[in-house]
Each structure stands twice: as C-alpha cells, then as structure tokens.
Design a protein around this motif. Structure first.
Motif, short mmCIF file in Angstrom:
data_model
loop_
_atom_site.label_atom_id
_atom_site.label_comp_id
_atom_site.label_asym_id
_atom_site.label_seq_id
_atom_site.Cartn_x
_atom_site.Cartn_y
_atom_site.Cartn_z
N ASP A 44 38.88 44.27 50.88
CA ASP A 44 37.55 44.86 51.06
C ASP A 44 36.58 44.36 49.99
O ASP A 44 36.98 43.92 48.90
CB ASP A 44 37.65 46.39 50.99
CG ASP A 44 38.53 46.96 52.08
OD1 ASP A 44 38.10 46.97 53.24
OD2 ASP A 44 39.68 47.38 51.76
N ASP A 45 35.32 44.44 50.30
CA ASP A 45 34.26 44.02 49.38
C ASP A 45 34.20 44.99 48.19
O ASP A 45 34.11 46.19 48.36
CB ASP A 45 32.92 44.03 50.12
CG ASP A 45 31.82 43.34 49.32
OD1 ASP A 45 31.76 43.54 48.09
OD2 ASP A 45 31.02 42.61 49.93
N ASN A 65 33.53 38.17 46.31
CA ASN A 65 33.63 39.64 46.43
C ASN A 65 34.84 40.10 47.24
O ASN A 65 35.14 41.29 47.28
CB ASN A 65 32.38 40.26 47.06
CG ASN A 65 31.11 39.81 46.37
OD1 ASN A 65 31.12 39.44 45.20
ND2 ASN A 65 30.00 39.85 47.10
N THR A 66 35.51 39.18 47.91
CA THR A 66 36.68 39.50 48.72
C THR A 66 37.63 38.30 48.71
O THR A 66 37.23 37.19 48.32
CB THR A 66 36.28 39.84 50.17
OG1 THR A 66 37.43 40.21 50.93
CG2 THR A 66 35.60 38.65 50.83
N VAL A 67 38.86 38.51 49.15
CA VAL A 67 39.87 37.45 49.07
C VAL A 67 40.61 37.36 50.40
O VAL A 67 41.03 38.37 50.97
CB VAL A 67 40.90 37.73 47.95
CG1 VAL A 67 41.87 36.56 47.81
CG2 VAL A 67 40.21 38.02 46.63
N GLN A 68 40.79 36.15 50.90
CA GLN A 68 41.60 35.89 52.08
C GLN A 68 43.05 35.69 51.64
O GLN A 68 43.34 34.81 50.82
CB GLN A 68 41.10 34.64 52.81
CG GLN A 68 39.71 34.77 53.41
CD GLN A 68 39.68 35.67 54.63
OE1 GLN A 68 40.68 35.83 55.33
NE2 GLN A 68 38.53 36.29 54.88
N SER A 69 43.95 36.49 52.18
CA SER A 69 45.33 36.50 51.69
C SER A 69 46.11 35.23 52.03
O SER A 69 47.13 34.95 51.40
CB SER A 69 46.08 37.70 52.26
OG SER A 69 46.07 37.67 53.68
N GLY A 70 45.67 34.46 53.00
CA GLY A 70 46.41 33.27 53.40
C GLY A 70 46.00 32.00 52.69
O GLY A 70 46.56 30.93 52.96
#
Length: 358
Positions: free
Chosen positions: A177-178, A274-279
C-alpha cells in the motif's frame, strides 16, 4: 741446488662496460604497461567509448538533464555493485542481492503500514532483516564450505517466494500500500530519495551517496587492515588463516555489507515510488555482478578495485538511458549488456596478459 720460480701475478683486464643485464622480474616495465595492469583502466576506456558512442548517436545525451538521468540510473546500480565487488574480491558471490533489495523495501513498507507505525520503525527493522540475510549467507558459506553460488541461489529462491507469498497474504495484492501519508515519510524521503537543483538541473541524492561510498570503499581497500584481509581471503583463505587473518569474520561481514547495500537501495525505491512490487528484483543480481566484473573484479577473487565498478555501473546506466534517448527498442538493453560483459572479460584478459608479458 734447486731453483725456485716465482710466478708473476696474472693481470686481467676488466671487461669493457656494457649494458646492464636484467631479467624480466627486475626490468622496469613501460608506463603504458604499468597503467594497463590497473584493473580500472580498461573499464575507464570502455566507459569513455560508450559515452562517446551515445554522444554521437543520441543527441539528447548532450543535454545536462539527460546526463543527470544517466548518472541517476548508474548510481542505483553502482551503490549495490560496490559491496558486491568487495565480496567478489573476497572470493564469493551473492545471487540473492537483487531480490534482497525488494525484501528490504517490502519489510519496511508492510511493517509500517500494517502496524500504522512511523515509517522509521519499518526502516530500522528492514535494516535488521537485510543484515540478518547477509549474516545467514556468510555463516552458511563459512560453516558448510559449500560454494557461495549454491548457498545464495537457495537464498534467492527463498526470498523470491517469501516476497510474493507474504505480500499477497498481508495486502491481498502483489504490491504494498501507499505509505506517502504516514508519519516520518517526508523525513525519510529527504534522506533516501531527495533531489537537488544544480544549475537548473535536478540531481538525485543517490549520485552523491554513490560517489561517497566509492571513495570510502577505495580507502578501505587500499589503506586499512580490513582491506588487506579482503584481498587475502579472496586470494587463498587457508594461507590467509595461517597468517592470522580472521577469515570467518571477513567473509560474513562482506555478505552483511551486501545486505546493507540492499537495504539502502530498497529504501530508495520505497521512498521514491511510495509502494513496492513484490515480484521485482529478479535478474538485478546479474547486473550488479556484471558491473563488478566489467570493473575488473576477477571471478576467482583476490583482485579488483572499488573504482572499476563505478565505471562499470556508469556504462550500464549510459547504455540503459542512451538506448531510450537514441529512440531504439529498449528490448536491446540486455543484448548490449551481454556484449559489454563479454567484451570486458576479453579486454581484461588481454590487458592482464599484456601487462605481465616480459
């Protein structure tokens, strides 16, 4: 009556002075060969060649703003390439460094958001997690005697699976989440992801961190006992242990330095987007290792520098942005990197043989 004859002393004429004979070990090599023996010279010339190539083929590169973007891309690679290079000089690899960056960012993001805590809580915990991953890799390599390639490959797969599974479990999504509206975000962003206006050009703070870390790593390698330990354990760890080098401490601390680099870049990515992509992160470890190899670090360990990977990272950043500015298909980026890597390895081999030839 016997007669004795006294032999006249033989008089020998000293040979005429001639050129002093020297062998290959004592002869002073020409300056050019001594410069070629430096691992960073070859990659510096390569970096200049790549820069000139895109300067000609991609006119936007000539603008100050474009060069700032190139340096920014280079810094995000170079900050991680430095501890990876030190680890390679110490004779080891870390294939988990790419996904470790995402692990760090995910830890800080989810911990802060889910606990509705100040983002600095997540930042500190993420640092502890990153150092723990590095410690685990180093401890396993030292205690088991297995190649670091196998140990860190296992860690890579573990972290990749944990990143995806835990993120989906906690956020029910593949991204976090942001956190931009949380307490402490603005302060953390200033440290990890801010920018400065220099002559009307926006310059990212990571460029300054990159150069500062490179200067620090160079000083450590060339002026400290720890730097001698790194070269010693990379050359021959048994011989190093025999002369009193703390091999276990050196190896584990080098892996933990990689963990610190992963944490730093992870925080930069988190507070930039502000957010992260897990892959994400898969494949980045090859970029970091390639930058170190192009920078003159031998795959066998015991040789290299901190300056070389700086130029190696610059070449990667230059190619990555130069392809965009030239209007080419960005899918060619990995092909360029492969050509650069093979070329650098061949050049390093030629330079090494030329520099040591009698």
């Amino acid at each position: 009556m016997s007669m004795t004859h006294h032999a006249e002393p033989a008089v020998t004429t000293p040979p005429a002075p001639g050129p002093k004979e020297t062998d290959g070990r004592t002869a002073r090599r020409p300056l050019a060969l001594r410069l070629l023996a430096r691992p960073e010279v070859g990659v510096f010339l390569g970096a200049v060649a790549v820069y000139v190539f895109f300067l000609i083929t991609a006119p936007p590169v000539r603008e100050a703003g474009s060069m700032a973007n190139v340096l920014y891309q280079s810094s995000t690679i170079g900050i991680m390439a430095l501890p990876v290079a030190l680890l390679m000089i110490g004779g080891e690899f870390d294939l988990s460094s790419g996904v470790a960056v995402i692990t760090s960012a995910l830890t800080a993001s989810m911990l802060s958001y889910q606990l509705t805590a100040n983002v600095w809580v997540g930042v500190v915990v993420a640092l502890a997690v990153s150092l723990a991953v590095g410690f685990f890799n180093g401890w396993m390599v030292v205690k088991t005697g297995l190649p670091s390639f196998l140990i860190t490959l296992g860690t890579f797969l573990i972290l990749q699976g944990v990143n995806l599974a835990v993120t989906k479990l906690v956020t029910t999504n593949v991204a976090t989440d942001d956190i931009s509206d949380m307490d402490g975000f603005d302060q953390a962003k200033k440290i990890f992801a801010s920018s400065f206006d220099i002559g009307g050009v926006e310059v990212k703070i990571t460029i300054f961190y990159w150069l500062a870390f490179a200067a620090l790593a160079t000083w450590v390698l060339l002026r400290t006992r720890y730097g001698n330990w790194i070269f010693a354990v990379g050359g021959n760890k048994e011989s190093a242990r025999a002369v009193g080098v703390p091999v276990t401490f050196t190896k584990i601390s080098l892996f933990m330095l990689v963990g610190f680099g992963a944490w730093f870049i992870g925080m930069h990515q988190l507070f930039t987007f502000n957010t992260v992509q897990s892959g994400e992160g898969v494949g980045q470890e090859l970029i970091y290792i390639s930058a170190a190899v192009i920078g003159g670090c031998l795959l066998t360990g015991g040789a290299g520098s901190a300056i070389g990977p700086v130029f190696g990272a610059f070449m990667f950043g230059m190619v990555q942005q130069g392809i965009v500015y030239a209007g080419w298909n960005p899918d060619w980026f990995k092909a360029f990197l492969g050509v650069m890597l093979l070329g650098a390895v061949l050049i390093n081999l030629w330079v090494s043989r030329t520099a040591t030839r009698r």
